[in-house]
Design an enzyme around this catalytic site. Structure first.
Site, mmCIF file in Angstrom:
data_model
loop_
_atom_site.group_PDB
_atom_site.id
_atom_site.type_symbol
_atom_site.label_atom_id
_atom_site.label_comp_id
_atom_site.label_asym_id
_atom_site.label_seq_id
_atom_site.Cartn_x
_atom_site.Cartn_y
_atom_site.Cartn_z
ATOM 1 N N ARG A 192 1.041 -1.074 -0.132
ATOM 2 C CA ARG A 192 0.262 -0.083 -0.143
ATOM 3 C C ARG A 192 1.137 1.666 -0.354
ATOM 4 O O ARG A 192 0.942 2.038 -0.170
ATOM 5 C CB ARG A 192 -1.488 0.044 0.966
ATOM 6 C CG ARG A 192 -2.020 1.394 1.524
ATOM 7 C CD ARG A 192 -3.425 1.137 1.967
ATOM 8 N NE ARG A 192 -2.853 0.520 3.364
ATOM 9 C CZ ARG A 192 -1.696 0.512 4.270
ATOM 10 N NH1 ARG A 192 -1.387 1.786 4.365
ATOM 11 N NH2 ARG A 192 -2.006 -0.141 5.570
ATOM 12 N N TYR A 248 -16.933 16.559 -14.979
ATOM 13 C CA TYR A 248 -17.275 15.166 -14.870
ATOM 14 C C TYR A 248 -18.264 14.675 -14.621
ATOM 15 O O TYR A 248 -18.449 15.206 -13.421
ATOM 16 C CB TYR A 248 -15.973 13.384 -15.187
ATOM 17 C CG TYR A 248 -16.295 12.392 -14.643
ATOM 18 C CD1 TYR A 248 -16.540 12.065 -16.144
ATOM 19 C CD2 TYR A 248 -15.953 11.638 -13.774
ATOM 20 C CE1 TYR A 248 -16.531 10.296 -15.895
ATOM 21 C CE2 TYR A 248 -16.295 10.835 -13.652
ATOM 22 C CZ TYR A 248 -16.530 9.999 -14.626
ATOM 23 O OH TYR A 248 -16.744 8.437 -14.931
ATOM 24 N N ASP A 301 -7.297 18.680 -13.849
ATOM 25 C CA ASP A 301 -8.158 17.637 -14.438
ATOM 26 C C ASP A 301 -7.883 17.380 -16.378
ATOM 27 O O ASP A 301 -8.778 18.139 -16.922
ATOM 28 C CB ASP A 301 -9.715 16.912 -14.386
ATOM 29 C CG ASP A 301 -9.373 15.754 -14.977
ATOM 30 O OD1 ASP A 301 -9.080 15.142 -15.770
ATOM 31 O OD2 ASP A 301 -10.508 15.271 -14.607
ATOM 32 N N LYS A 349 -8.585 6.225 -19.058
ATOM 33 C CA LYS A 349 -9.018 7.095 -20.352
ATOM 34 C C LYS A 349 -8.010 6.660 -21.920
ATOM 35 O O LYS A 349 -7.356 5.549 -22.031
ATOM 36 C CB LYS A 349 -9.471 8.318 -20.551
ATOM 37 C CG LYS A 349 -10.989 8.048 -19.371
ATOM 38 C CD LYS A 349 -11.778 8.107 -19.349
ATOM 39 C CE LYS A 349 -12.560 7.830 -18.335
ATOM 40 N NZ LYS A 349 -13.231 8.725 -17.864
HETATM 41 C C1 LIG Z 1 -13.289 9.269 -16.132
HETATM 42 C C2 LIG Z 1 -13.445 10.455 -15.640
HETATM 43 C C3 LIG Z 1 -12.929 10.705 -14.642
HETATM 44 C C4 LIG Z 1 -13.147 9.843 -13.465
HETATM 45 O O1 LIG Z 1 -12.433 8.596 -13.868
HETATM 46 P P1 LIG Z 1 -12.749 7.378 -13.404
HETATM 47 O O2 LIG Z 1 -11.005 6.189 -13.535
HETATM 48 O O3 LIG Z 1 -13.846 6.159 -14.261
HETATM 49 O O4 LIG Z 1 -12.304 6.726 -11.609
HETATM 50 C C5 LIG Z 1 -12.342 12.299 -14.444
HETATM 51 N N1 LIG Z 1 -12.462 13.193 -14.966
HETATM 52 C C6 LIG Z 1 -12.882 12.978 -16.350
HETATM 53 C C7 LIG Z 1 -12.584 13.897 -17.013
HETATM 54 C C8 LIG Z 1 -12.649 11.790 -16.814
HETATM 55 O O5 LIG Z 1 -13.234 11.708 -17.807
#
Ligand SMILES: *Cc1c(COP(=O)(O)O)cnc(C)c1O
Length: 389
Positions: A54, A106, A178, A203
């Site tokens: 961890r 998101y 982000d 992604k």
């Molecule tokens: C998918 C996504 C998230 C969340 O991520 P997870 O891996 O699904 O928890 C946050 N920000 C954006 C822009 C996303 O496309």
């Protein structure tokens, strides 16, 4: 390789090599998947930097160094998901603190802030930050940070990272970006002045729709130290196999992004010339209200395009049922092309009136353009558009 050498490399080279050296015991060129929870110590307290997984695991360390290098971050931390990364970041703050957040972040980020963290007396304002000066009107005595996504989902609106960073630093606020949609291939938030960059590696970074993960990068040692403590204390870490999958995905990031971008331009061409389409949202179009900012802030326009069908809900339903190469699915950023109908799928949790106010039309379709042959993708979109008329 040492850090100085690494700093001179391009993203294409870093994506393949940063943080990774051949395994010293076997010469294995790929970072081993260290499926271990604990590490033998030579004598109590004498170890090779690893005590418990961890806290740290060598596969995860390689991933953290590689992602940090790509984002031009001094420090990086990997998490079990994008949401786990965002939630751990929220632990930097205290109850009573206020965060200014973009209004079309998101959905999972909105849910986390609005429905989970407000119960711990965190305060949020969700506002349109396309005009950076708006931030000044929202700042309160307890405001601690501004959280943005650019481009946004699904309307691909942009925020001026450099301008927002200047305003935030003037007022002593952190700017958190982000960067999931753009990836470091197209945009480097820390270079533009942001304090923290956050990702869903699920992604484009992972890129193959086979793993869920998250990442946080920063150049501030104080923020890193606290986050490193929180990563271990909260425990939302990725396992070694997940870390390996993201690390492997990263090796082709530059090649995939280049193709995502050119394929998307080809699809945009089909969309803008088809009578079934009322409107196309894409930062690469000169008609996009922030096209100039896109050319200034980004190295390309990305792999997502959103459009509105004239025939609204019925046409959107027909399009989604007609598309063949594109799969009807949520998520984005994988090698395969996906189509999303936000009003019914990803954004269904938002009330219809709020969707309308945000511009999420019933005829809106979001495409995550994959890296298949552009002619097959163009043909597929064209026949599905034809079917809606
Ligand atoms: C998918 C996504 C998230 C969340 O991520 P997870 O891996 O699904 O928890 C946050 N920000 C954006 C822009 C996303 O496309």
């Amino acid at each position: 390789m040492n850090k100085k050498e690494q700093n001179q490399w391009h993203l294409d080279t870093l994506a393949i090599h940063a943080g990774q050296t051949p395994d010293p015991s076997t010469g294995a060129i790929m970072t081993p998947v260290y499926l271990t929870s604990t590490y033998v110590q030579e004598s109590p307290g004498v170890h090779k930097g690893y005590e418990y997984s961890r806290t740290a695991n060598p596969t995860r360390t390689a991933l953290e160094h590689c992602l940090a290098a790509l984002e031009h971050a001094e420090y990086g931390l990997a998490f079990a998901s994008g949401c786990a990364a965002a939630s751990t970041l929220m632990h930097l703050f205290e109850s009573g603190d206020h965060i200014i957040c973009g209004d079309d972040v998101y959905g999972g980020t909105y849910r986390l802030f609005q429905n989970v963290w407000t119960r711990h007396r965190m305060e949020y304002d969700f506002i349109d930050l396309a005009n950076p000066a708006i931030v000044n009107n929202a700042i309160r005595s307890n405001t601690k940070a501004v959280w943005i996504e650019t481009p946004t989902n699904p309307l691909l609106r942009l925020m001026d990272i450099g301008e927002l960073a200047r305003i935030c630093h003037d007022k002593g606020l952190l700017l958190i970006v982000d960067n999931t949609f753009a990836t470091p291939y197209l945009q480097l938030p820390l270079e533009l002045g942001a304090d923290i960059v956050v990702h869903s590696t699920t992604k484009y970074l992972g890129g193959h729709s086979d793993v869920v993960g998250g990442f946080v990068g920063t150049n501030r040692i104080d923020i890193f130290d606290r986050l490193k403590y929180l990563q271990n204390a909260v425990g939302a870490v990725p396992g070694p196999l997940d870390s390996f999958l993201v690390l492997r995905g990263l090796k082709t990031l530059h090649v995939r992004m280049e193709r995502h971008c050119t394929n998307t331009l080809a699809i945009v061409d089909v969309l803008t010339n088809h009578e079934a389409v009322e409107k196309v949202y894409f930062p690469g179009l000169s008609s996009h209200p922030q096209h100039r900012l896109a050319t200034k802030q980004m190295a390309g326009f990305g792999g997502i395009v959103t459009f509105v069908l004239r025939g609204k809900m019925a046409a959107a339903d027909q399009f989604m049922r007609s598309i063949k190469v594109f799969a009807c699915a949520e998520s984005l950023g994988g090698v395969e092309s996906l189509a999303d109908h936000p009003a019914i799928m990803t954004h269904a949790a938002i009330p219809a009136s709020k969707r309308a106010a945000l511009g999420i039309d019933d005829g809106l379709i979001r495409l995550s353009v994959g890296i298949e042959h552009p002619d097959d993708l163009k043909q597929d979109v064209k026949q599905a558009l034809d079917a809606t008329i």
